[in-house]
Every structure is written in structure tokens, then in C-alpha cells.
Enzyme design. Structure first.
Site, PDB file in Angstrom:
ATOM      1  N   ASP A  29     -10.605  14.676  13.476  1.00 37.71           N
ATOM      2  CA  ASP A  29     -10.670  13.735  12.352  1.00 37.71           C
ATOM      3  C   ASP A  29     -10.875  12.325  12.902  1.00 37.71           C
ATOM      4  O   ASP A  29     -10.242  11.916  13.875  1.00 37.71           O
ATOM      5  CB  ASP A  29      -9.365  13.813  11.541  1.00 37.71           C
ATOM      6  CG  ASP A  29      -9.494  13.141  10.181  1.00 37.71           C
ATOM      7  OD1 ASP A  29      -9.408  13.855   9.163  1.00 37.71           O
ATOM      8  OD2 ASP A  29      -9.683  11.905  10.132  1.00 37.71           O
ATOM      9  N   ASN A  85      -6.809  19.860   0.982  1.00 40.53           N
ATOM     10  CA  ASN A  85      -6.884  19.183  -0.304  1.00 40.53           C
ATOM     11  C   ASN A  85      -8.050  19.830  -1.049  1.00 40.53           C
ATOM     12  O   ASN A  85      -9.197  19.760  -0.587  1.00 40.53           O
ATOM     13  CB  ASN A  85      -7.105  17.684  -0.109  1.00 40.53           C
ATOM     14  CG  ASN A  85      -5.904  16.998   0.500  1.00 40.53           C
ATOM     15  OD1 ASN A  85      -4.753  17.336   0.182  1.00 40.53           O
ATOM     16  ND2 ASN A  85      -6.130  16.043   1.386  1.00 40.53           N
ATOM     17  N   GLN A  92      -8.825  15.106  -2.363  1.00 45.36           N
ATOM     18  CA  GLN A  92      -9.958  15.525  -1.519  1.00 45.36           C
ATOM     19  C   GLN A  92     -11.039  14.454  -1.589  1.00 45.36           C
ATOM     20  O   GLN A  92     -11.547  14.161  -2.672  1.00 45.36           O
ATOM     21  CB  GLN A  92     -10.511  16.876  -1.992  1.00 45.36           C
ATOM     22  CG  GLN A  92     -11.664  17.383  -1.126  1.00 45.36           C
ATOM     23  CD  GLN A  92     -12.226  18.726  -1.606  1.00 45.36           C
ATOM     24  OE1 GLN A  92     -11.799  19.260  -2.634  1.00 45.36           O
ATOM     25  NE2 GLN A  92     -13.180  19.259  -0.873  1.00 45.36           N
ATOM     26  N   HIS A  98     -12.466  21.716   3.885  1.00 40.33           N
ATOM     27  CA  HIS A  98     -12.019  21.433   5.260  1.00 40.33           C
ATOM     28  C   HIS A  98     -10.531  21.688   5.364  1.00 40.33           C
ATOM     29  O   HIS A  98      -9.756  21.288   4.503  1.00 40.33           O
ATOM     30  CB  HIS A  98     -12.364  20.005   5.684  1.00 40.33           C
ATOM     31  CG  HIS A  98     -11.977  18.943   4.706  1.00 40.33           C
ATOM     32  ND1 HIS A  98     -12.685  18.707   3.554  1.00 40.33           N
ATOM     33  CD2 HIS A  98     -10.944  18.071   4.697  1.00 40.33           C
ATOM     34  CE1 HIS A  98     -12.128  17.727   2.876  1.00 40.33           C
ATOM     35  NE2 HIS A  98     -11.053  17.323   3.550  1.00 40.33           N
ATOM     36  N   HIS A 100      -7.218  20.907   7.323  1.00 41.84           N
ATOM     37  CA  HIS A 100      -6.588  19.957   8.242  1.00 41.84           C
ATOM     38  C   HIS A 100      -5.599  20.721   9.125  1.00 41.84           C
ATOM     39  O   HIS A 100      -4.767  21.482   8.614  1.00 41.84           O
ATOM     40  CB  HIS A 100      -5.779  18.905   7.474  1.00 41.84           C
ATOM     41  CG  HIS A 100      -6.571  17.972   6.628  1.00 41.84           C
ATOM     42  ND1 HIS A 100      -6.930  16.713   7.044  1.00 41.84           N
ATOM     43  CD2 HIS A 100      -7.061  18.099   5.365  1.00 41.84           C
ATOM     44  CE1 HIS A 100      -7.605  16.098   6.084  1.00 41.84           C
ATOM     45  NE2 HIS A 100      -7.704  16.916   5.043  1.00 41.84           N
TER      46      HIS A 100
HETATM   47  P1  AMP Z   1      -9.556  14.818   2.578  1.00 38.88           P
HETATM   48  O1  AMP Z   1      -8.795  13.641   2.054  1.00 38.88           O
HETATM   49  O2  AMP Z   1      -8.735  16.073   2.627  1.00 38.88           O
HETATM   50  O3  AMP Z   1     -10.880  15.005   1.863  1.00 38.88           O
HETATM   51  O4  AMP Z   1      -9.852  14.494   4.096  1.00 38.88           O
HETATM   52  C1  AMP Z   1     -11.096  14.041   4.563  1.00 38.88           C
HETATM   53  C2  AMP Z   1     -10.890  13.707   6.008  1.00 38.88           C
HETATM   54  O5  AMP Z   1     -12.156  13.540   6.612  1.00 38.88           O
HETATM   55  C3  AMP Z   1     -10.111  12.404   6.266  1.00 38.88           C
HETATM   56  O6  AMP Z   1      -8.947  12.698   7.024  1.00 38.88           O
HETATM   57  C4  AMP Z   1     -11.108  11.537   7.020  1.00 38.88           C
HETATM   58  O7  AMP Z   1     -10.490  10.753   8.014  1.00 38.88           O
HETATM   59  C5  AMP Z   1     -12.048  12.572   7.608  1.00 38.88           C
HETATM   60  N1  AMP Z   1     -13.392  12.114   7.879  1.00 38.88           N
HETATM   61  C6  AMP Z   1     -14.221  11.469   7.046  1.00 38.88           C
HETATM   62  N2  AMP Z   1     -15.405  11.212   7.648  1.00 38.88           N
HETATM   63  C7  AMP Z   1     -15.314  11.744   8.898  1.00 38.88           C
HETATM   64  C8  AMP Z   1     -16.211  11.813  10.013  1.00 38.88           C
HETATM   65  N3  AMP Z   1     -17.438  11.293   9.957  1.00 38.88           N
HETATM   66  N4  AMP Z   1     -15.773  12.447  11.138  1.00 38.88           N
HETATM   67  C9  AMP Z   1     -14.552  12.978  11.205  1.00 38.88           C
HETATM   68  N5  AMP Z   1     -13.659  12.943  10.185  1.00 38.88           N
HETATM   69  C10 AMP Z   1     -14.042  12.331   9.047  1.00 38.88           C
END
Ligand code: AMP
Ligand code: ZN
Length: 141
Positions: A29, A85, A92, A98, A100
């Protein structure tokens, strides 16, 4: 739909990839909640868990099981919180499924999954169970 995770899967956007097979990609992440915070995604764009194909779901969870131990050990953590999420209302932010995997330590100050929710009045468990069984029976598969 093409999203940021689709672009990572395609190699168009850089990411710290830790595992990849034909159906699944795992990478760190970019804003980690803890060292070793990994995201595991299906290679094919799907917004919600309920829309995953059976094969994609199997591959995704297989990758999670393969990663949980190495991710924990690599950063010397005691455990991992593993969560999804699933839908806008849950927070989300990327509409591509995805998982975590967040390494945890004793006393790290973060709560368990139970800490997300406030307690309050609830419908009777038996009533809700019946409603869910009814929906499963009524679904196509
Ligand atoms: P969510 O809130 O469950 O949708 O989590 C999305 C996650 O994606 C967050 O923890 C972000 O920090 C992560 N994220 C967003 N863009 C990127 C990226 N380009 N590379 C790696 N992680 C990312
Ligand atoms: Zn996508």
C-alpha cells in the site's frame, strides 16, 4: 472500467509488487497503516466481492493465505488484520476488490474489527438468519 489497480496489474503504474500470478497481484500500500501493509487484488477488474468469479475468489484467497505468514514475518509482527472494504458505504475508495493485510503488534493502539462498529439495538439474530437464508435460496447460484 480501468482503475488505478488495473493499471498496477498491467504494469502501467509502478508499485512494490510482492506476489503475482495469472489471476492475482499483491503489492505494498502506498500509504501504509503499518510497515508491510499489503493489498491483494484480482487481476481482472471487479468492484465488489459478490461480483468475483469463483476462480478469481479462490485465487485471491489462496494468495492471502500464502502472504499472511511471510508479510508478518518480514516485519517482525505478531499477527495481521485482514480485511476488505466492500462498497462505497464502507469507505472503499478504489472500486477494485482489494484485501488489506496489515501487520499488527501487541499494543499498537489499533483495534480489532469489532472496534469499527458501535453497539446498538439489533434485530433478532434468528430473524436476520432467516432473511439471509432466504436470499441465498433465491439467488441464481
Ligand atoms: P480502501 O479504502 O479499502 O479502498 O483502500 C484503498 C487503498 O489503496 C488505500 O489504503 C490506499 O493507500 C491504497 N492505494 C491507493 N492508490 C494506490 C497506489 N497507486 N499504490 C498502492 N496503494 C494505493
Ligand atoms: Zn480495476
Amino acid at each position: 472500467m480501468i482503475c488505478i489497480f488495473c493499471r498496477i496489474v498491467a504494469g502501467e503504474v509502478p508499485a512494490e509488487v510482492v506476489l503475482r500470478d495469472a489471476a492475482t497481484v499483491a503489492f505494498l500500500d502506498v500509504s501504509p497503516l503499518a510497515d508491510g501493509h499489503v493489498l491483494v487484488v484480482p487481476a481482472a477488474h471487479v468492484a465488489r466481492v459478490e461480483d468475483l468469479t469463483e476462480d478469481a475468489a479462490v485465487s485471491l484467497f489462496r494468495a492471502v493465505t500464502r502472504l499472511a505468514g511471510p508479510v508478518r514475518a518480514a516485519v517482525g509482527a505478531a499477527g495481521t488484520t485482514i480485511g476488505i472494504n466492500n462498497g462505497d458505504a464502507t469507505g472503499q475508495t478504489v472500486p477494485h476488490v482489494h484485501v488489506h493485510i496489515v501487520p499488527r503488534r501487541e499494543g499498537d493502539g489499533a483495534s480489532s474489527v469489532h472496534g469499527i462498529f458501535r453497539s446498538g439495538p439489533r434485530r433478532p439474530v434468528a430473524e436476520v438468519g432467516m432473511a439471509i437464508r432466504g436470499r441465498i435460496a433465491g439467488s441464481a447460484d
